[in-house]
Design a protein around this motif. Structure first.
Motif, PDB file in Angstrom:
ATOM      1  N   ILE A   7     -26.842  22.060  62.354  1.00  0.00           N
ATOM      2  CA  ILE A   7     -25.555  22.729  62.508  1.00  0.00           C
ATOM      3  C   ILE A   7     -25.512  23.337  63.911  1.00  0.00           C
ATOM      4  O   ILE A   7     -26.368  24.152  64.267  1.00  0.00           O
ATOM      5  CB  ILE A   7     -25.349  23.842  61.463  1.00  0.00           C
ATOM      6  CG1 ILE A   7     -25.533  23.293  60.039  1.00  0.00           C
ATOM      7  CG2 ILE A   7     -23.972  24.470  61.637  1.00  0.00           C
ATOM      8  CD1 ILE A   7     -24.561  22.198  59.665  1.00  0.00           C
ATOM      9  N   ARG A  31     -23.594  18.461  63.077  1.00  0.00           N
ATOM     10  CA  ARG A  31     -22.249  18.868  62.671  1.00  0.00           C
ATOM     11  C   ARG A  31     -21.888  20.021  63.588  1.00  0.00           C
ATOM     12  O   ARG A  31     -22.596  21.039  63.618  1.00  0.00           O
ATOM     13  CB  ARG A  31     -22.214  19.291  61.213  1.00  0.00           C
ATOM     14  CG  ARG A  31     -20.815  19.567  60.703  1.00  0.00           C
ATOM     15  CD  ARG A  31     -20.761  19.644  59.197  1.00  0.00           C
ATOM     16  NE  ARG A  31     -19.391  19.732  58.718  1.00  0.00           N
ATOM     17  CZ  ARG A  31     -18.578  18.696  58.565  1.00  0.00           C
ATOM     18  NH1 ARG A  31     -19.015  17.486  58.862  1.00  0.00           N
ATOM     19  NH2 ARG A  31     -17.346  18.844  58.116  1.00  0.00           N
ATOM     20  N   ARG A  75     -19.878  28.833  55.220  1.00  0.00           N
ATOM     21  CA  ARG A  75     -19.829  27.365  55.182  1.00  0.00           C
ATOM     22  C   ARG A  75     -21.217  26.720  55.191  1.00  0.00           C
ATOM     23  O   ARG A  75     -21.457  25.730  54.496  1.00  0.00           O
ATOM     24  CB  ARG A  75     -19.039  26.836  56.381  1.00  0.00           C
ATOM     25  CG  ARG A  75     -17.575  27.190  56.394  1.00  0.00           C
ATOM     26  CD  ARG A  75     -16.871  26.481  57.546  1.00  0.00           C
ATOM     27  NE  ARG A  75     -15.508  26.935  57.757  1.00  0.00           N
ATOM     28  CZ  ARG A  75     -14.655  26.375  58.603  1.00  0.00           C
ATOM     29  NH1 ARG A  75     -15.043  25.338  59.330  1.00  0.00           N
ATOM     30  NH2 ARG A  75     -13.425  26.852  58.742  1.00  0.00           N
ATOM     31  N   HIS A  76     -22.125  27.272  56.007  1.00  0.00           N
ATOM     32  CA  HIS A  76     -23.390  26.563  56.251  1.00  0.00           C
ATOM     33  C   HIS A  76     -24.649  27.405  56.064  1.00  0.00           C
ATOM     34  O   HIS A  76     -25.730  26.850  55.905  1.00  0.00           O
ATOM     35  CB  HIS A  76     -23.399  25.984  57.673  1.00  0.00           C
ATOM     36  CG  HIS A  76     -22.266  25.053  57.940  1.00  0.00           C
ATOM     37  ND1 HIS A  76     -22.192  23.782  57.377  1.00  0.00           N
ATOM     38  CD2 HIS A  76     -21.152  25.184  58.697  1.00  0.00           C
ATOM     39  CE1 HIS A  76     -21.088  23.186  57.794  1.00  0.00           C
ATOM     40  NE2 HIS A  76     -20.437  24.014  58.582  1.00  0.00           N
TER      41      HIS A  76
END
Length: 245
Positions: A7, A31, A75-76
């Motif tokens: 990420i 990502r 989100r992550h």
């Protein structure tokens, strides 16, 4: 791919060096969270939509940065690569500096960079990489660039010390700087529209040409990848030899 499953987050990721970094990191499997002020412009061209996530945020506002990192956590849960690239270069001559123009530049280049780093710290994964984007202006004096150069010199000093912080090193977090020279971006093209100005800049560069944003992105990729696992507090200069001329 070097960053498969990672990420990444890039501030100022909508154009120029930031957009090139987004494309390069995504091409290696990351990502990428693309951060900028304007929502509709947050997806750089040439990046598969499934590899990017746009989030609008004003980096001059520490509260906005805190909200940004809270969203990333939701989100992550983590960040593996943080590219602190957002910056501005517009400042009046030294004789005309006023508090407002000082705050406008330093609010992005220094305060924004520092609090992006600070608010990201709890999210940085074990072995994460932080990359500040500086400027050769911090090392090569040029008329009219005093405030901008000072802001980039601050980033270099900040990263040098953060990169050797014992608490960060215990988590194997690396902090480094990429220092571009004159790079051909939409922003620099607008600032040097006069052919004579562009020719003057080229004469200052031993390699005799402007750099490409993609060339800076390659240095960012190196520092964001496992290839730089023994590199921290360092500076990679991408300036065609300008700082040594």
């Amino acid at each position: 791919m070097q960053l498969s499953g990672k990420i990444a987050l890039v501030t100022g990721g909508t154009s120029g060096i930031g957009a090139a970094a987004v494309r390069r990191l995504a091409s290696e499997g990351a990502r990428v969270i693309v951060v900028g002020r304007e929502g509709p412009r947050l997806r750089p061209s040439g990046v598969p939509i499934e590899r990017t996530e746009p989030i609008a945020a004003d980096v001059t506002d520490p509260d906005a940065i805190a909200r940004l990192m809270s969203e990333v956590k939701t989100r992550h849960g983590r960040l593996d690569v943080l590219v602190i690239n957002a910056g501005v270069a517009t400042a009046p001559p030294i004789q005309e500096l006023a508090p407002a123009s000082y705050e406008a530049l330093m609010g992005v280049n220094c305060k924004g960079a520092v609090f992006t780093f600070v608010h990201a710290l709890p999210l940085l994964a074990e072995g994460a990489s932080v990359i500040f984007v500086g400027s050769v202006a911090a090392r090569k004096g040029q008329p009219g660039d005093a405030l901008y150069a000072g802001s980039k010199g601050f980033l270099r000093a900040f990263a040098r010390n953060a990169g050797t912080d014992p608490d960060l090193l215990q988590r194997r977090i690396r902090v480094n700087v990429v220092t571009p020279g004159p790079i051909d971006t939409p922003l620099s093209a607008a600032a040097t529209a006069d052919p004579q100005v562009r020719a003057y800049v080229e004469r200052l560069i031993p390699m005799g040409r402007w750099g490409k944003a993609e060339e800076v992105a390659e240095a960012i990729l190196f520092l964001g990848s496992p290839a730089s696992s023994f590199t921290t507090g360092a500076e990679i200069t991408v300036d065609g030899g300008m700082s040594h001329a």
